[in-house]
Design an enzyme around this catalytic site. Structure first.
Site, PDB file in Angstrom:
ATOM      1  N   ASP A 103       0.803  -1.227   0.000  1.00 15.73           N
ATOM      2  CA  ASP A 103       0.000   0.000   0.000  1.00 15.73           C
ATOM      3  C   ASP A 103       0.835   1.275   0.000  1.00 15.73           C
ATOM      4  O   ASP A 103       0.312   2.353   0.256  1.00 15.73           O
ATOM      5  CB  ASP A 103      -0.961   0.006   1.192  1.00 15.73           C
ATOM      6  CG  ASP A 103      -0.232   0.137   2.516  1.00 15.73           C
ATOM      7  OD1 ASP A 103       0.992  -0.092   2.544  1.00 15.73           O
ATOM      8  OD2 ASP A 103      -0.882   0.459   3.515  1.00 15.73           O
ATOM      9  N   GLU A 104       2.101   1.149  -0.300  1.00 18.52           N
ATOM     10  CA  GLU A 104       2.975   2.304  -0.199  1.00 18.52           C
ATOM     11  C   GLU A 104       4.027   2.306  -1.307  1.00 18.52           C
ATOM     12  O   GLU A 104       4.597   1.264  -1.608  1.00 18.52           O
ATOM     13  CB  GLU A 104       3.731   2.221   1.137  1.00 18.52           C
ATOM     14  CG  GLU A 104       3.607   3.440   1.991  1.00 18.52           C
ATOM     15  CD  GLU A 104       4.297   3.205   3.318  1.00 18.52           C
ATOM     16  OE1 GLU A 104       5.185   3.982   3.654  1.00 18.52           O
ATOM     17  OE2 GLU A 104       3.965   2.217   3.992  1.00 18.52           O
TER      18      GLU A 104
END
Length: 407
Positions: A103-104
């Site tokens: 998610d990053e």
DNA sequence: TCTGGGGTCCTAGGACCC
DNA sequence: TCTGGGGTCCTAGGACCC
């Protein structure tokens, strides 16, 4: 000329994806959890955060804090798919992308930002596109380095955008607690406090010799971090992994030798299969055990040569197990291989493939022969693996770190 | 009703060798 | 007559991250 780094961080990623997939969940407190009975909260929606529900909480605790919380069992396929699509969005703005986790991501737009009207315009475009195409919010941090970009996104969360320019950094760090920095956890925080250092500014001004004495080699790095300086480059290309492992909290604590061995075999196969799939073999085998009281330890052994054969991994893991006098039931078991080498697949490919298949079957047969009452079938293993649906935020969209096992 | 799973990096101490 | 010292490999464990 300073670098310009963007940190793109999805807000409550797993929970947002689930809320998007199922409109009934939108606007409600939800928590994404694992599939087993002893699972914990992996991600919770912002609605659930208001009640104090935290990552890592067991479901009873979460329920107590937030009686109306809705639990959703995580679906890694969904997150995998979204992550891959997100990468495509990023790649429109620069080729220099580090997918840090599921998610990053970090984007280096130093040489491309002018093509898109500047870094902030890129950040806004990405936010808009992500919202439009996936229905989820993300936060963008912009800064001259990764450390500060990450801090900017942490501070701007949720659904924010924050740009720390070189000249802003000193005031940002002035009263910021050191633990807000990426890489400073509870232990370093405590040890810094022992030196009377609580804020980043204090850390940045601390004598290098003092920090060196207390922390050794990372002392200098800590001081630089306190000044908002970070030299870590983006890791743009997928690097070879250093270890491959699986662990599993058992549905209930076990002491039965047969059951333990069966679980070790299962884990060995999961590890071996992933290693073979991506062409790695390991020279070390590790076995991790957790007791019901949570004492956890790992024992490892070095092999004469690297392997990714299930039966060999299993054999060495059991060899380790045989050296341990278990003092209690077992709560968790883990198997991993490390000191990895790339397989010479030109040589191994066809000839060894059947040998490996045989060895797998052998391992299963051996267990079944020995413990007829705990029947193990290869197919049942494969099914269980699918269902265990490990959702790890450490997942990466490509290569061996893709833990998702596809049929 | 207790507390997941995937990793990386660093340190400390012992064995062993020259 | 006390017991150099460097390098490498190995294991165990801690800290940190998502």
């Amino acid at each position: 000329m300073h670098n310009i780094i963007l940190c793109i961080d999805m807000d409550a990623f797993f929970a947002s994806v689930e809320q998007q997939a199922n409109p009934k969940l939108r606007g409600k407190p939800i928590a994404v959890i694992g599939s087993g009975g002893r699972t914990v909260v992996t991600t919770r929606s912002y609605e659930a955060r208001k009640f104090g529900v935290k990552t890592g909480m067991n479901i009873y605790e979460a329920k107590k804090l937030c009686p109306h919380i809705i639990f959703v069992v995580g679906d890694s396929e969904k997150y995998t798919h979204t992550c891959k699509e997100l990468s495509k969005v990023y790649s429109r703005f620069t080729p220099d992308i580090e997918i840090y986790s599921i998610d990053e991501a970090f984007l280096d737009v130093t040489t491309t930002h002018h093509l898109f009207g500047g870094a902030e315009a890129i950040g806004l475009s990405i936010k808009k596109e992500v919202k439009k195409r996936f229905g989820i919010n993300c936060t963008v941090g912009i800064a001259p380095n990764i450390l500060m970009a990450k801090l900017a996104s942490d501070i701007a969360k949720p659904d924010g955008l924050r740009w720390f320019k070189e000249e802003d950094i000193q005031s940002v760090l002035k009263n910021l607690p050191v633990k807000e920095l990426w890489g400073i956890g509870p232990s370093i925080e405590r040890r810094l406090a022992e030196l009377g250092i609580k804020t980043c500014a204090e850390l940045g001004e601390a004598p290098a010799s003092l920090l060196r004495n207390k922390f050794g080699i990372i002392g200098e790095t800590l001081k630089l971090m306190g000044q908002g300086i970070c030299h870590r480059p983006l890791i743009v290309k997928d690097e070879d992994p250093k270890s491959i492992g699986h662990s599993m909290t058992l549905p209930r604590d076990i002491s039965n030798r047969k059951q333990i061995e069966a679980q070790v075999l299962k884990l060995s196969e999961m590890v071996g299969r992933r290693a073979r799939k991506y062409g790695f073999a390991g020279k070390k085998v590790s076995l991790t055990i957790r007791y019901p009281d949570f004492e956890t330890f790992t024992r490892q052994t070095t092999l004469p040569g690297p392997t990714n054969i299930t039966h060999e991994i299993y054999r060495h893991a059991i060899g380790i197990l045989n050296t341990i006098r278990l003092r209690d039931k077992v709560r968790l078991l883990g198997v991993s291989i490390s000191q990895l080498k790339k397989e010479d697949n030109a040589q191994m490919a066809l000839f060894d493939y059947t040998a490996k298949e045989k060895s797998l079957l052998h391992a299963v047969d051996a267990v079944n022969d020995k413990y007829g009452d705990f029947t193990v079938t290869w197919a049942s293993y494969l099914e269980q693996d699918e269902q265990s649906g490990v959702i790890s935020p450490a997942w990466r969209p490509s290569g061996v770190r893709n833990v998702t096992v596809k049929k």
